[in-house]
Design an enzyme around this catalytic site. Sequence first.
Site, short mmCIF file in Angstrom:
data_model
loop_
_atom_site.label_atom_id
_atom_site.label_comp_id
_atom_site.label_asym_id
_atom_site.label_seq_id
_atom_site.Cartn_x
_atom_site.Cartn_y
_atom_site.Cartn_z
N HIS A 276 0.82 -1.21 0.00
CA HIS A 276 0.00 0.00 0.00
C HIS A 276 0.85 1.26 0.00
O HIS A 276 2.07 1.24 0.24
CB HIS A 276 -0.96 0.00 1.20
CG HIS A 276 -0.28 0.02 2.54
ND1 HIS A 276 -0.06 1.18 3.24
CD2 HIS A 276 0.21 -0.98 3.31
CE1 HIS A 276 0.53 0.90 4.40
NE2 HIS A 276 0.71 -0.40 4.47
N CYS B 288 2.63 -5.34 6.82
CA CYS B 288 2.35 -5.02 5.42
C CYS B 288 3.53 -4.23 4.83
O CYS B 288 4.41 -3.77 5.56
CB CYS B 288 1.06 -4.22 5.30
SG CYS B 288 -0.42 -5.17 5.72
#
Length: 424
Positions: free
Chosen positions: A323, A342
């Site tokens: 992301h 992440c």
Amino acid sequence: MTGFIKSNRRNVLKSAAALGTAAFLPSMAKAQSSIGDILQSPQRGNWDDQFDSAGSSNRAAVDSRLPILSPPTVSYVEAAIDNYRGIVSNGGWPLVNATQRLKVGVRDNSVRQLRQRLIISGDMARNSGESTTFDSFLDAGLKRFQARHGMVADGVMGNYTLAALNIDARTRLGQLETNLVRLRSMSGFLGDRFVMVNIPGTELEAVRNGRVERRHKTIVGRVDRETPVLSSKIHEVILNPYWTAPKSIIRKDIIPLMRKDPTYLTRNKIRLFDGSGQEVAPETVNWSTDEAVALRFRQDPGKINAMSSTKINFHNPHAVYMHDTPQQSLFGKFLRFESSGCVRIQDIRELSTWLLSSDSGYTRGQIEQIIKSGESTPIQMTTPVPVYFVYISAWSTGDRVVHFRDDIYNRDGVGELETAATAL
């Protein structure tokens, strides 16, 4: 990253002090590491000293368009292992006993040690002399060394560079041997197009037809929330995504924050929903307990969204994804182990264009227009693109350039191979 093992941190500082670096340790302690011996290695080999250090004053001198995950990389690492066995059998390289930061213009006996060290590792030509003055040739050699180790190639020898220089040849040979096994396991056909995230290298490669077309800096998981090794396929790019907080973050981060600041959720545009999809007012939740873990925490799209403009999805059992981030300044850091598992991608809009232009025909301009609209827009990939999260801390991509990175998650076999990155 407060989970650092303090005994190892003390060992790092003691090691640096023993090398005479106490004069500049305090000002740079947060960015430094020292690595002990990790593996005993085979004892024989031939060392070819015909290295070319010309043009080695910047990162481009050691970069390559050859993917880390490729059959040629395996061959280059095998050749590097033979060379490093030769270095070991010939006695390795000298310690650099510096008492000050070394840079152009400095005159010190340790400059001669640094010069010898860089000649043996191939960062300087054999005819580079024995001068005790830090000259432009040594500056180029040190920058080459720094670039090979993922550092800012500024030609200044501070504590972190010194610690990397003083890792002995057996340790580096051991790293190469350990990572050769990993590279061999990933040397088959990985796809005409694929994305690779190298966790200790904090870097992403976008590969097409055996050539790296794009590289991106990444931010990966800190030591107490590691980014997992995985293989999957990218099936979706979401522009202006909603962010749904994982239960681990709700429990470890958000609940403690709400206990200190009851306005946190409202200020960050995070809304609560129960199991039936009904919105729940934050003031009705008992934040002194963990009852909020049963709720869904969803952040609206926007600039302060934890994923900012983009989320890239791929199926995996770890519930991780790639992301964007509103904290772009973090990409300027040398040690980028900051996330909860992440992977944050610098310049992710270019990566999205790379993924979508060949698949769905989206241009960069169209992507920008969608992001500008503020409307959450999922885009399904017609042909999913393979993605690999790997752990490669030593490799070579040709031209006798051997890369090393710190073993941030201590996966190379021995506990001493840890870094001060864990103290950040």
